[in-house]
Write a protein that holds these residues in place. Structure first.
Motif, PDB file in Angstrom:
ATOM      1  N   ASP A 274       0.872  -1.169   0.000  1.00  0.00           N
ATOM      2  CA  ASP A 274       0.000   0.000   0.000  1.00  0.00           C
ATOM      3  C   ASP A 274       0.912   1.223   0.000  1.00  0.00           C
ATOM      4  OD1 ASP A 274      -1.580   2.245   1.392  1.00  0.00           O
ATOM      5  OD2 ASP A 274      -3.118   0.751   0.943  1.00  0.00           O
ATOM      6  N   HIS A 275       0.488   2.282  -0.672  1.00  0.00           N
ATOM      7  CA  HIS A 275       1.321   3.486  -0.713  1.00  0.00           C
ATOM      8  C   HIS A 275       1.517   4.109   0.666  1.00  0.00           C
ATOM      9  CE1 HIS A 275       1.977   3.616  -4.989  1.00  0.00           C
ATOM     10  NE2 HIS A 275       0.698   3.325  -5.176  1.00  0.00           N
ATOM     11  N   ALA A 276       0.714   3.733   1.634  1.00  0.00           N
ATOM     12  CA  ALA A 276       0.882   4.231   3.002  1.00  0.00           C
ATOM     13  C   ALA A 276       2.172   3.709   3.634  1.00  0.00           C
ATOM     14  CB  ALA A 276      -0.313   3.841   3.862  1.00  0.00           C
ATOM     15  N   MET A 277       2.813   2.708   3.017  1.00  0.00           N
ATOM     16  CA  MET A 277       4.094   2.198   3.515  1.00  0.00           C
ATOM     17  C   MET A 277       5.225   3.199   3.288  1.00  0.00           C
ATOM     18  SD  MET A 277       4.073  -1.674   2.127  1.00  0.00           S
ATOM     19  CE  MET A 277       3.123  -2.954   2.890  1.00  0.00           C
ATOM     20  N   SER A 278       5.049   4.104   2.363  1.00  0.00           N
ATOM     21  CA  SER A 278       6.092   5.054   1.985  1.00  0.00           C
ATOM     22  C   SER A 278       6.412   6.027   3.114  1.00  0.00           C
ATOM     23  CB  SER A 278       5.632   5.847   0.756  1.00  0.00           C
ATOM     24  OG  SER A 278       6.509   6.908   0.502  1.00  0.00           O
ATOM     25  N   LYS A 279       7.687   6.381   3.236  1.00  0.00           N
ATOM     26  CA  LYS A 279       8.056   7.374   4.255  1.00  0.00           C
ATOM     27  C   LYS A 279       7.409   8.727   3.964  1.00  0.00           C
ATOM     28  CE  LYS A 279      12.356   9.035   2.212  1.00  0.00           C
ATOM     29  NZ  LYS A 279      13.787   9.116   2.334  1.00  0.00           N
ATOM     30  N   ASN A 280       7.007   8.941   2.705  1.00  0.00           N
ATOM     31  CA  ASN A 280       6.304  10.182   2.364  1.00  0.00           C
ATOM     32  C   ASN A 280       4.942  10.254   3.044  1.00  0.00           C
ATOM     33  OD1 ASN A 280       8.390  10.940   0.721  1.00  0.00           O
ATOM     34  ND2 ASN A 280       7.436  10.199  -1.156  1.00  0.00           N
ATOM     35  N   ARG A 281       4.416   9.112   3.441  1.00  0.00           N
ATOM     36  CA  ARG A 281       3.112   9.065   4.100  1.00  0.00           C
ATOM     37  C   ARG A 281       3.239   8.822   5.606  1.00  0.00           C
ATOM     38  NH1 ARG A 281      -1.157   7.180   0.573  1.00  0.00           N
ATOM     39  NH2 ARG A 281      -0.782   8.168  -1.427  1.00  0.00           N
ATOM     40  N   ALA A 282       4.449   8.746   6.125  1.00  0.00           N
ATOM     41  CA  ALA A 282       4.647   8.364   7.524  1.00  0.00           C
ATOM     42  C   ALA A 282       4.238   9.445   8.515  1.00  0.00           C
ATOM     43  CB  ALA A 282       6.107   7.985   7.763  1.00  0.00           C
ATOM     44  N   TRP A 283       4.509  10.674   8.202  1.00  0.00           N
ATOM     45  CA  TRP A 283       4.323  11.747   9.178  1.00  0.00           C
ATOM     46  C   TRP A 283       3.092  12.580   8.877  1.00  0.00           C
ATOM     47  CZ3 TRP A 283       7.216  10.959  13.213  1.00  0.00           C
ATOM     48  CH2 TRP A 283       8.394  10.230  13.055  1.00  0.00           C
ATOM     49  N   ARG A 284       2.384  12.932   9.922  1.00  0.00           N
ATOM     50  CA  ARG A 284       1.228  13.813   9.830  1.00  0.00           C
ATOM     51  C   ARG A 284       1.490  15.041  10.691  1.00  0.00           C
ATOM     52  NH1 ARG A 284       0.070  12.108   5.542  1.00  0.00           N
ATOM     53  NH2 ARG A 284      -1.161  10.283   5.228  1.00  0.00           N
ATOM     54  N   HIS A 285       0.970  16.165  10.252  1.00  0.00           N
ATOM     55  CA  HIS A 285       1.182  17.420  10.965  1.00  0.00           C
ATOM     56  C   HIS A 285      -0.161  18.110  11.147  1.00  0.00           C
ATOM     57  CE1 HIS A 285       5.388  16.885   9.866  1.00  0.00           C
ATOM     58  NE2 HIS A 285       4.974  16.668   8.627  1.00  0.00           N
ATOM     59  N   GLY A 286      -0.316  18.786  12.260  1.00  0.00           N
ATOM     60  CA  GLY A 286      -1.534  19.564  12.489  1.00  0.00           C
ATOM     61  C   GLY A 286      -1.608  20.056  13.909  1.00  0.00           C
ATOM     62  N   ASN A 287      -2.242  21.188  14.100  1.00  0.00           N
ATOM     63  CA  ASN A 287      -2.418  21.774  15.431  1.00  0.00           C
ATOM     64  C   ASN A 287      -1.105  21.907  16.196  1.00  0.00           C
ATOM     65  OD1 ASN A 287      -5.191  21.903  14.977  1.00  0.00           O
ATOM     66  ND2 ASN A 287      -5.527  19.869  15.847  1.00  0.00           N
ATOM     67  N   GLY A 288      -0.037  22.219  15.474  1.00  0.00           N
ATOM     68  CA  GLY A 288       1.264  22.440  16.119  1.00  0.00           C
ATOM     69  C   GLY A 288       1.965  21.185  16.586  1.00  0.00           C
ATOM     70  N   ARG A 289       1.535  20.030  16.111  1.00  0.00           N
ATOM     71  CA  ARG A 289       2.219  18.789  16.504  1.00  0.00           C
ATOM     72  C   ARG A 289       2.449  17.896  15.286  1.00  0.00           C
ATOM     73  NH1 ARG A 289      -1.420  14.585  18.994  1.00  0.00           N
ATOM     74  NH2 ARG A 289      -2.859  14.580  17.306  1.00  0.00           N
ATOM     75  N   THR A 290       3.335  16.908  15.477  1.00  0.00           N
ATOM     76  CA  THR A 290       3.672  15.964  14.421  1.00  0.00           C
ATOM     77  C   THR A 290       3.558  14.557  14.997  1.00  0.00           C
ATOM     78  OG1 THR A 290       5.205  17.549  13.473  1.00  0.00           O
ATOM     79  CG2 THR A 290       5.488  15.270  12.807  1.00  0.00           C
ATOM     80  N   TRP A 291       3.028  13.618  14.226  1.00  0.00           N
ATOM     81  CA  TRP A 291       2.897  12.250  14.691  1.00  0.00           C
ATOM     82  C   TRP A 291       3.025  11.290  13.512  1.00  0.00           C
ATOM     83  CZ3 TRP A 291      -1.010  15.685  14.042  1.00  0.00           C
ATOM     84  CH2 TRP A 291      -2.072  15.329  13.216  1.00  0.00           C
ATOM     85  N   VAL A 292       3.283  10.016  13.851  1.00  0.00           N
ATOM     86  CA  VAL A 292       3.374   8.978  12.830  1.00  0.00           C
ATOM     87  C   VAL A 292       1.959   8.556  12.458  1.00  0.00           C
ATOM     88  CG1 VAL A 292       4.151   6.630  12.313  1.00  0.00           C
ATOM     89  CG2 VAL A 292       5.606   8.148  13.644  1.00  0.00           C
ATOM     90  N   ASP A 293       1.693   8.536  11.162  1.00  0.00           N
ATOM     91  CA  ASP A 293       0.390   8.127  10.663  1.00  0.00           C
ATOM     92  C   ASP A 293       0.086   6.705  11.117  1.00  0.00           C
ATOM     93  OD1 ASP A 293      -1.900   8.500   8.674  1.00  0.00           O
ATOM     94  OD2 ASP A 293      -0.946   6.652   7.972  1.00  0.00           O
ATOM     95  N   SER A 294      -1.118   6.474  11.609  1.00  0.00           N
ATOM     96  CA  SER A 294      -1.475   5.164  12.163  1.00  0.00           C
ATOM     97  C   SER A 294      -1.456   4.056  11.100  1.00  0.00           C
ATOM     98  CB  SER A 294      -2.837   5.226  12.846  1.00  0.00           C
ATOM     99  OG  SER A 294      -3.836   5.622  11.924  1.00  0.00           O
ATOM    100  N   THR A 295      -1.814   4.377   9.863  1.00  0.00           N
ATOM    101  CA  THR A 295      -1.785   3.366   8.798  1.00  0.00           C
ATOM    102  C   THR A 295      -0.349   2.953   8.500  1.00  0.00           C
ATOM    103  OG1 THR A 295      -3.756   4.375   7.844  1.00  0.00           O
ATOM    104  CG2 THR A 295      -2.556   2.829   6.462  1.00  0.00           C
ATOM    105  N   HIS A 296       0.555   3.935   8.422  1.00  0.00           N
ATOM    106  CA  HIS A 296       1.979   3.639   8.196  1.00  0.00           C
ATOM    107  C   HIS A 296       2.522   2.785   9.339  1.00  0.00           C
ATOM    108  CE1 HIS A 296       6.077   4.358   6.743  1.00  0.00           C
ATOM    109  NE2 HIS A 296       6.397   4.481   8.019  1.00  0.00           N
ATOM    110  N   ALA A 297       2.199   3.183  10.572  1.00  0.00           N
ATOM    111  CA  ALA A 297       2.670   2.437  11.745  1.00  0.00           C
ATOM    112  C   ALA A 297       2.141   1.003  11.738  1.00  0.00           C
ATOM    113  CB  ALA A 297       2.259   3.152  13.025  1.00  0.00           C
ATOM    114  N   ALA A 298       0.905   0.816  11.300  1.00  0.00           N
ATOM    115  CA  ALA A 298       0.328  -0.533  11.255  1.00  0.00           C
ATOM    116  C   ALA A 298       1.070  -1.415  10.243  1.00  0.00           C
ATOM    117  CB  ALA A 298      -1.155  -0.455  10.899  1.00  0.00           C
ATOM    118  N   PHE A 299       1.414  -0.857   9.082  1.00  0.00           N
ATOM    119  CA  PHE A 299       2.186  -1.631   8.104  1.00  0.00           C
ATOM    120  C   PHE A 299       3.563  -1.982   8.664  1.00  0.00           C
ATOM    121  CE2 PHE A 299      -0.755   0.046   4.807  1.00  0.00           C
ATOM    122  CZ  PHE A 299      -1.119  -1.176   4.252  1.00  0.00           C
TER     123      PHE A 299
END
Length: 158
Positions: A15-40
């Motif tokens: 799945d394209h969510a495996m890509s490091k381009n999809r790993a990080w999410r940003h919003g509300n002044g914080r950054t986190w690892v995308d849950s779909t990426h982490a699950a893969f």
């Protein structure tokens, strides 16, 4: 992968969510690892752990070879961006720092069944360490907690 003492191979749906381009999410002044990426990533950790245990192999501190093949549904995406996630997962699964990793092959093709195939193997069962003076040596040539081998320690005392 030829010439290895041992080798294990795992496959999982791509799945394209495996890509490091999809790993990080940003919003509300914080950054986190995308849950779909982490699950893969976590799924790949589990697959590698199970396969290594099933094969009954021991991973030693020595070069670990990786062979990664991505079958994608389209030209979209880049398999190099999956390499980072795959190495992170293998690192956790086998307990070996990724400074010992060598990529033998990273390849891709387009196919109807998107999948990620990761094969790992080692060519030697000898644990090695890096002497800060002379380079790579067998781990048995070091005293515990030392960064130089016994020979270099002796030479430095003289």
């Amino acid at each position: 992968m030829n010439g290895y003492l041992w080798q294990v191979e795992v496959e999982m749906p791509f799945d394209h969510a495996m890509s490091k381009n999809r790993a990080w999410r940003h919003g509300n002044g914080r950054t986190w690892v995308d849950s779909t990426h982490a699950a893969f990533r976590d799924g790949l950790v589990t697959l590698v752990k199970v396969e290594v245990n099933r094969a009954g192999v021991t991973v030693v501190q020595n070069r670990l070879w990786l062979d990664i093949h991505v079958t994608k549904p389209s030209m979209r995406g880049d398999p190099v961006n999956v390499l980072d996630m795959a190495c992170d997962a293998v690192k956790v699964a086998v307990g070996l720092d990724d400074c010992w990793f060598s990529v033998e092959r990273l390849d891709w093709d387009i196919g109807p069944e998107p999948k990620l195939t990761v094969a790992i193997g080692q060519k030697s069962a000898t644990a090695i360490a890096c002497c800060s003076t002379c380079g790579l040596r067998a781990a048995t040539e070091f005293n515990k907690g030392r960064s130089r081998c016994r020979d270099c320690e002796k030479r430095s005392r003289k």
